[in-house]
Design an enzyme around this catalytic site. Structure first.
Site, PDB file in Angstrom:
ATOM      1  N   HIS A   1     -10.583 -14.016   4.110  1.00  0.00           N
ATOM      2  CA  HIS A   1     -11.777 -13.269   3.715  1.00  0.00           C
ATOM      3  C   HIS A   1     -12.884 -14.225   3.275  1.00  0.00           C
ATOM      4  O   HIS A   1     -14.068 -13.973   3.536  1.00  0.00           O
ATOM      5  CB  HIS A   1     -11.452 -12.293   2.589  1.00  0.00           C
ATOM      6  CG  HIS A   1     -10.522 -11.192   2.998  1.00  0.00           C
ATOM      7  ND1 HIS A   1     -10.132 -10.195   2.134  1.00  0.00           N
ATOM      8  CD2 HIS A   1      -9.918 -10.920   4.180  1.00  0.00           C
ATOM      9  CE1 HIS A   1      -9.309  -9.361   2.767  1.00  0.00           C
ATOM     10  NE2 HIS A   1      -9.170  -9.791   4.013  1.00  0.00           N
TER      11      HIS A   1
ATOM     12  N   ASP B   1       2.222   2.108   3.351  1.00  0.00           N
ATOM     13  CA  ASP B   1       3.187   1.167   3.930  1.00  0.00           C
ATOM     14  C   ASP B   1       4.606   1.632   3.658  1.00  0.00           C
ATOM     15  O   ASP B   1       5.470   1.572   4.535  1.00  0.00           O
ATOM     16  CB  ASP B   1       3.059  -0.232   3.313  1.00  0.00           C
ATOM     17  CG  ASP B   1       1.688  -0.829   3.428  1.00  0.00           C
ATOM     18  OD1 ASP B   1       1.001  -0.542   4.416  1.00  0.00           O
ATOM     19  OD2 ASP B   1       1.304  -1.587   2.524  1.00  0.00           O
TER      20      ASP B   1
ATOM     21  N   ASP C   1      -5.257 -13.472   9.705  1.00  0.00           N
ATOM     22  CA  ASP C   1      -4.131 -13.384   8.766  1.00  0.00           C
ATOM     23  C   ASP C   1      -2.936 -14.230   9.202  1.00  0.00           C
ATOM     24  O   ASP C   1      -1.801 -13.759   9.260  1.00  0.00           O
ATOM     25  CB  ASP C   1      -3.687 -11.928   8.595  1.00  0.00           C
ATOM     26  CG  ASP C   1      -4.614 -11.126   7.700  1.00  0.00           C
ATOM     27  OD1 ASP C   1      -5.366 -11.746   6.933  1.00  0.00           O
ATOM     28  OD2 ASP C   1      -4.581  -9.889   7.761  1.00  0.00           O
TER      29      ASP C   1
ATOM     30  N   HIS D   1       0.871  -1.170   0.000  1.00  0.00           N
ATOM     31  CA  HIS D   1       0.000   0.000   0.000  1.00  0.00           C
ATOM     32  C   HIS D   1       0.914   1.228   0.000  1.00  0.00           C
ATOM     33  O   HIS D   1       2.024   1.181   0.535  1.00  0.00           O
ATOM     34  CB  HIS D   1      -0.861   0.082   1.266  1.00  0.00           C
ATOM     35  CG  HIS D   1      -1.780  -1.071   1.505  1.00  0.00           C
ATOM     36  ND1 HIS D   1      -1.353  -2.244   2.082  1.00  0.00           N
ATOM     37  CD2 HIS D   1      -3.110  -1.214   1.293  1.00  0.00           C
ATOM     38  CE1 HIS D   1      -2.382  -3.068   2.206  1.00  0.00           C
ATOM     39  NE2 HIS D   1      -3.459  -2.473   1.728  1.00  0.00           N
TER      40      HIS D   1
ATOM     41  N   ASP E   1     -10.377 -11.484  11.168  1.00  0.00           N
ATOM     42  CA  ASP E   1      -9.364 -11.733  10.150  1.00  0.00           C
ATOM     43  C   ASP E   1      -7.993 -11.864  10.814  1.00  0.00           C
ATOM     44  O   ASP E   1      -7.312 -10.872  11.044  1.00  0.00           O
ATOM     45  CB  ASP E   1      -9.394 -10.555   9.164  1.00  0.00           C
ATOM     46  CG  ASP E   1      -8.650 -10.833   7.882  1.00  0.00           C
ATOM     47  OD1 ASP E   1      -8.237 -11.981   7.676  1.00  0.00           O
ATOM     48  OD2 ASP E   1      -8.501  -9.901   7.073  1.00  0.00           O
TER      49      ASP E   1
END
Length: 439
Positions: A270, A103, A308, A100, A306
């Site tokens: 997701h 980031d 991850d 991103h 989430d």
């Protein structure tokens, strides 16, 4: 100066290796179904979890020890971080990475300064890409963290926020193109609603589609020919996100004449939040011609958010690779590790253990999936299960040669249906275990 002095370039040593800093299954040059593992996987490491994650949670501050990062939001720190990132990418033999905009570079006091910050860090990213050969899988814009996006970005009730988001994506597209990015991703973390009492859903969906068309038009104007991707997720942080699952995304793209420009980036966790398996989401996207890339991770079925986590389950990776192979691969996409080490795994070396485990799990999943396909055992079972559609009334239905009247006449003459056959689910599950055991 190296940030990981005790870590060599990770090499393949084979299934019998006890070396935690070696691949047991990922052999980049091994050929499976006519392609190398490297080309099947196109492994990618994410910038956000790997280099911006601190281990913080709602109950406590970060725990991660990152000696190369002074914790500041300065451009200089961001540039230093970028050099360290490429050391990790190359030592893991990862051919791609993803980011991103926020980031890799800090937000400035205004949009102009923010753009300049991104350019300054992009200079270092470009240098590192040229020096290492690591490529950008995709870029994207973070349009969910800053408070300005509290009501959404392209779906905000505030037109100025829509305008700001457009400016941010414009810049992110430019930098993605500059760095040779092969895709560009949209994830609508705030594109949705908390309550319909205060929401004009139709207007928000129209605005979202208009935003995507603007992105397509601008990409054409600057010569960016990468693949646009939407990443489905049903909730978190928003109660109801418009890109809730593969079916919702494909319907939206078709409704707004965007399906020729976009594919999907499917993430395991997701899919779980949407009440689907990864297999389901991949198969649906593939059937619809929308399978573009995957975010590789896993969730905890005992938790409702989430998480991850890194994928290490051979069943999951086998199912994932079965679907990817079934639908002809992921093109310009990749297996992107959108995963983070646990808060308790706070040392730099844990980043290597996590990615090695994930890469090995997918490599073995690929080998198992290829073995299943080579035997034809599963494919033959499915083909035989639908054999009544290959001739007779079934073939006529599929060819569009009969309607309800003809179906009624057929059954009046026949009297009753032929006996159904068992679905043999347990047999098939045990059969999959056989291939997991043998690879």
């Amino acid at each position: 100066m190296t940030a990981f002095p005790d870590v060599p370039v990770i090499q393949y040593e084979g299934p019998q290796s006890d070396n935690p800093l070696a691949f047991r299954w990922y052999n980049p040059d091994e050929v499976i179904e006519g392609k190398t593992m490297k080309d099947h996987m196109r492994f990618s490491i994410v910038y956000w979890h790997t280099f911006r994650g601190t281990g913080a949670d709602p109950f406590g501050p970060g725990t991660a020890v990152r000696p190369w990062d002074n914790g500041s939001e300065s451009v200089e720190n961001a540039q230093k971080r970028a050099v360290v990132a490429f050391e990790l990418f190359t030592k893991l033999q990862a051919p791609y990475y993803a980011w991103h905009d926020r980031d890799v570079a800090p937000e400035g006091a205004n949009l102009r300064e923010t753009h300049a910050n991104l350019d300054a860090v992009a200079d270092v990213l470009e240098e590192q890409q040229k020096a290492t050969g690591v490529k950008l899988l995709w870029g994207t814009a973070n349009m969910f963290s800053n408070p300005r996006f509290m009501h959404g970005a392209a779906t905000s009730c505030n037109a100025d926020v829509f305008a700001y988001a457009g400016a941010q994506v414009k810049k992110a597209l430019e930098v993605t193109k500059r760095l040779g990015g092969e895709n560009y991703v949209f994830w609508g973390g705030r594109e949705g609603y908390q309550n319909l009492y205060n929401t004009d859903m139709k207007r928000e969906l129209d605005h979202l589609a208009k935003f995507f068309h603007m992105a397509v038009d601008y990409a054409k104007s600057i010569g960016f020919d990468g693949q646009f991707l939407i990443e489905p997720k049903p909730k978190e942080p928003t109660k109801h996100q418009y890109d809730s699952d593969a079916a919702a995304c494909m319907n939206f793209l078709r409704a707004y004449d965007l399906d020729s420009h976009f594919k999907l980036n499917i993430e395991t966790n997701h899919a779980t939040l949407a009440g689907h398996t990864m297999m389901h989401e991949l198969d649906y996207a593939g059937i619809q011609g929308g399978l573009g890339s995957i975010d590789a991770n896993t969730g905890d079925l005992l938790l409702g958010w989430d998480t991850d986590q890194f994928p290490t389950d051979y069943y999951l990776t086998t199912q994932t690779m079965l679907m990817i192979l079934k639908h002809g691969g992921i093109g310009t996409g990749g297996v992107n590790f959108d995963a983070k080490v646990r808060r308790e795994s706070f040392e730099p070396i844990d980043l290597f253990h996590a990615h090695i485990g994930g890469m090995d799990a997918f490599a073995k999943g690929l080998k198992i999936a290829a073995a299943i396909r080579a035997s034809g055992e599963l494919a033959d079972f499915v083909k035989n299960r639908y054999s009544t559609w290959d001739s007779g009334i079934g073939a006529k239905i599929e060819a569009g040669e009969v309607g309800f009247a003809e179906l009624e006449a057929y059954m009046l003459e026949k009297g009753d249906v032929d006996a159904n056959q068992s679905g043999r689910q347990e047999y098939l599950e045990h059969m999959i275990n056989k291939y997991i055991d043998r690879v």
